[in-house]
Design a protein around this motif. Structure first.
Motif, mmCIF file in Angstrom:
data_model
loop_
_atom_site.group_PDB
_atom_site.id
_atom_site.type_symbol
_atom_site.label_atom_id
_atom_site.label_comp_id
_atom_site.label_asym_id
_atom_site.label_seq_id
_atom_site.Cartn_x
_atom_site.Cartn_y
_atom_site.Cartn_z
ATOM 1 N N GLU A 69 0.890 -1.160 0.000
ATOM 2 C CA GLU A 69 0.000 0.000 0.000
ATOM 3 C C GLU A 69 0.930 1.211 0.000
ATOM 4 O O GLU A 69 1.842 1.295 0.830
ATOM 5 C CB GLU A 69 -0.866 -0.035 1.257
ATOM 6 C CG GLU A 69 -1.786 1.140 1.419
ATOM 7 C CD GLU A 69 -2.598 1.066 2.712
ATOM 8 O OE1 GLU A 69 -3.409 1.963 2.905
ATOM 9 O OE2 GLU A 69 -2.400 0.129 3.505
ATOM 10 N N PHE A 70 0.730 2.137 -0.915
ATOM 11 C CA PHE A 70 1.608 3.299 -1.055
ATOM 12 C C PHE A 70 0.784 4.570 -0.983
ATOM 13 O O PHE A 70 -0.273 4.660 -1.600
ATOM 14 C CB PHE A 70 2.345 3.238 -2.401
ATOM 15 C CG PHE A 70 3.392 4.300 -2.566
ATOM 16 C CD1 PHE A 70 4.678 4.106 -2.100
ATOM 17 C CD2 PHE A 70 3.089 5.501 -3.187
ATOM 18 C CE1 PHE A 70 5.654 5.081 -2.245
ATOM 19 C CE2 PHE A 70 4.062 6.489 -3.344
ATOM 20 C CZ PHE A 70 5.337 6.284 -2.870
ATOM 21 N N GLN A 71 1.254 5.542 -0.224
ATOM 22 C CA GLN A 71 0.584 6.837 -0.135
ATOM 23 C C GLN A 71 1.592 7.931 -0.444
ATOM 24 O O GLN A 71 2.659 7.993 0.170
ATOM 25 C CB GLN A 71 -0.014 7.066 1.252
ATOM 26 C CG GLN A 71 -1.147 6.136 1.581
ATOM 27 C CD GLN A 71 -1.737 6.401 2.958
ATOM 28 O OE1 GLN A 71 -1.155 7.090 3.783
ATOM 29 N NE2 GLN A 71 -2.899 5.838 3.212
ATOM 30 N N LYS A 72 1.229 8.790 -1.402
ATOM 31 C CA LYS A 72 2.095 9.914 -1.761
ATOM 32 C C LYS A 72 2.038 10.994 -0.688
ATOM 33 O O LYS A 72 1.087 11.076 0.076
ATOM 34 C CB LYS A 72 1.657 10.498 -3.103
ATOM 35 C CG LYS A 72 1.887 9.567 -4.255
ATOM 36 C CD LYS A 72 1.512 10.243 -5.550
ATOM 37 C CE LYS A 72 1.793 9.299 -6.707
ATOM 38 N NZ LYS A 72 1.485 9.919 -7.993
ATOM 39 N N SER A 73 3.047 11.846 -0.696
ATOM 40 C CA SER A 73 3.113 12.941 0.278
ATOM 41 C C SER A 73 1.924 13.876 0.161
ATOM 42 O O SER A 73 1.405 14.360 1.146
ATOM 43 C CB SER A 73 4.390 13.752 0.085
ATOM 44 O OG SER A 73 5.512 12.959 0.311
ATOM 45 N N PHE A 74 1.514 14.174 -1.051
ATOM 46 C CA PHE A 74 0.396 15.074 -1.270
ATOM 47 C C PHE A 74 -0.763 14.314 -1.868
ATOM 48 O O PHE A 74 -0.582 13.516 -2.776
ATOM 49 C CB PHE A 74 0.775 16.209 -2.226
ATOM 50 C CG PHE A 74 1.605 17.280 -1.590
ATOM 51 C CD1 PHE A 74 1.015 18.267 -0.830
ATOM 52 C CD2 PHE A 74 2.979 17.281 -1.746
ATOM 53 C CE1 PHE A 74 1.781 19.254 -0.239
ATOM 54 C CE2 PHE A 74 3.748 18.271 -1.158
ATOM 55 C CZ PHE A 74 3.152 19.266 -0.398
ATOM 56 N N GLY A 75 -1.957 14.570 -1.385
ATOM 57 C CA GLY A 75 -3.151 13.980 -1.956
ATOM 58 C C GLY A 75 -3.532 14.709 -3.234
ATOM 59 O O GLY A 75 -2.891 15.687 -3.636
ATOM 60 N N LYS A 76 -4.586 14.270 -3.873
ATOM 61 C CA LYS A 76 -5.039 14.864 -5.130
ATOM 62 C C LYS A 76 -5.392 16.334 -4.981
ATOM 63 O O LYS A 76 -5.213 17.117 -5.895
ATOM 64 C CB LYS A 76 -6.244 14.095 -5.677
ATOM 65 C CG LYS A 76 -5.913 12.692 -6.103
ATOM 66 C CD LYS A 76 -7.142 11.970 -6.609
ATOM 67 C CE LYS A 76 -6.785 10.544 -6.994
ATOM 68 N NZ LYS A 76 -7.942 9.787 -7.426
ATOM 69 N N SER A 77 -5.886 16.712 -3.821
ATOM 70 C CA SER A 77 -6.304 18.093 -3.627
ATOM 71 C C SER A 77 -5.164 18.989 -3.161
ATOM 72 O O SER A 77 -5.361 20.165 -2.915
ATOM 73 C CB SER A 77 -7.454 18.149 -2.613
ATOM 74 O OG SER A 77 -6.995 17.681 -1.359
ATOM 75 N N GLY A 78 -3.964 18.436 -3.024
ATOM 76 C CA GLY A 78 -2.818 19.223 -2.565
ATOM 77 C C GLY A 78 -2.798 19.416 -1.062
ATOM 78 O O GLY A 78 -2.144 20.318 -0.566
#
Length: 89
Positions: A62-71
């Motif tokens: 499971e990977f989560q980026k530092s910023f979500g789609k909404s910034g």
């Protein structure tokens, strides 16, 4: 893992053994940098460890980026993106 090591990680022995099982041969590389939910932050881990883990163990992550789609700016942003074996989700 002994109780002293578990205490240093801030996780219980049951969680520690669950994490150790999930990370398999990569446990020694991540045991000092995982958080209480089993996340490894990319800024604290060797470069591309997530890709090597997934490729060599065959376990999905499971990977989560530092910023979500909404910034948005999650509290864990300063540690970079994060990942963990999907079985810990």
């Amino acid at each position: 893992m002994n109780n002293q090591e578990s205490a240093q990680l801030g996780i219980g022995a049951v969680s520690g053994s669950r994490f150790q099982s999930a990370y398999a041969q990569y446990w020694d590389m991540v045991k000092d940098i995982i958080d209480e939910e089993g996340w490894v932050y990319t800024k604290e881990a060797p470069h591309m460890l997530d890709a090597y883990f997934e490729g060599n163990t065959g376990k999905p992550i499971e990977f989560q980026k530092s910023f979500g789609k909404s910034g948005d700016n999650p509290h864990w942003l300063t540690k970079g993106s994060r990942w963990r074996p999907s079985e810990l989700s």
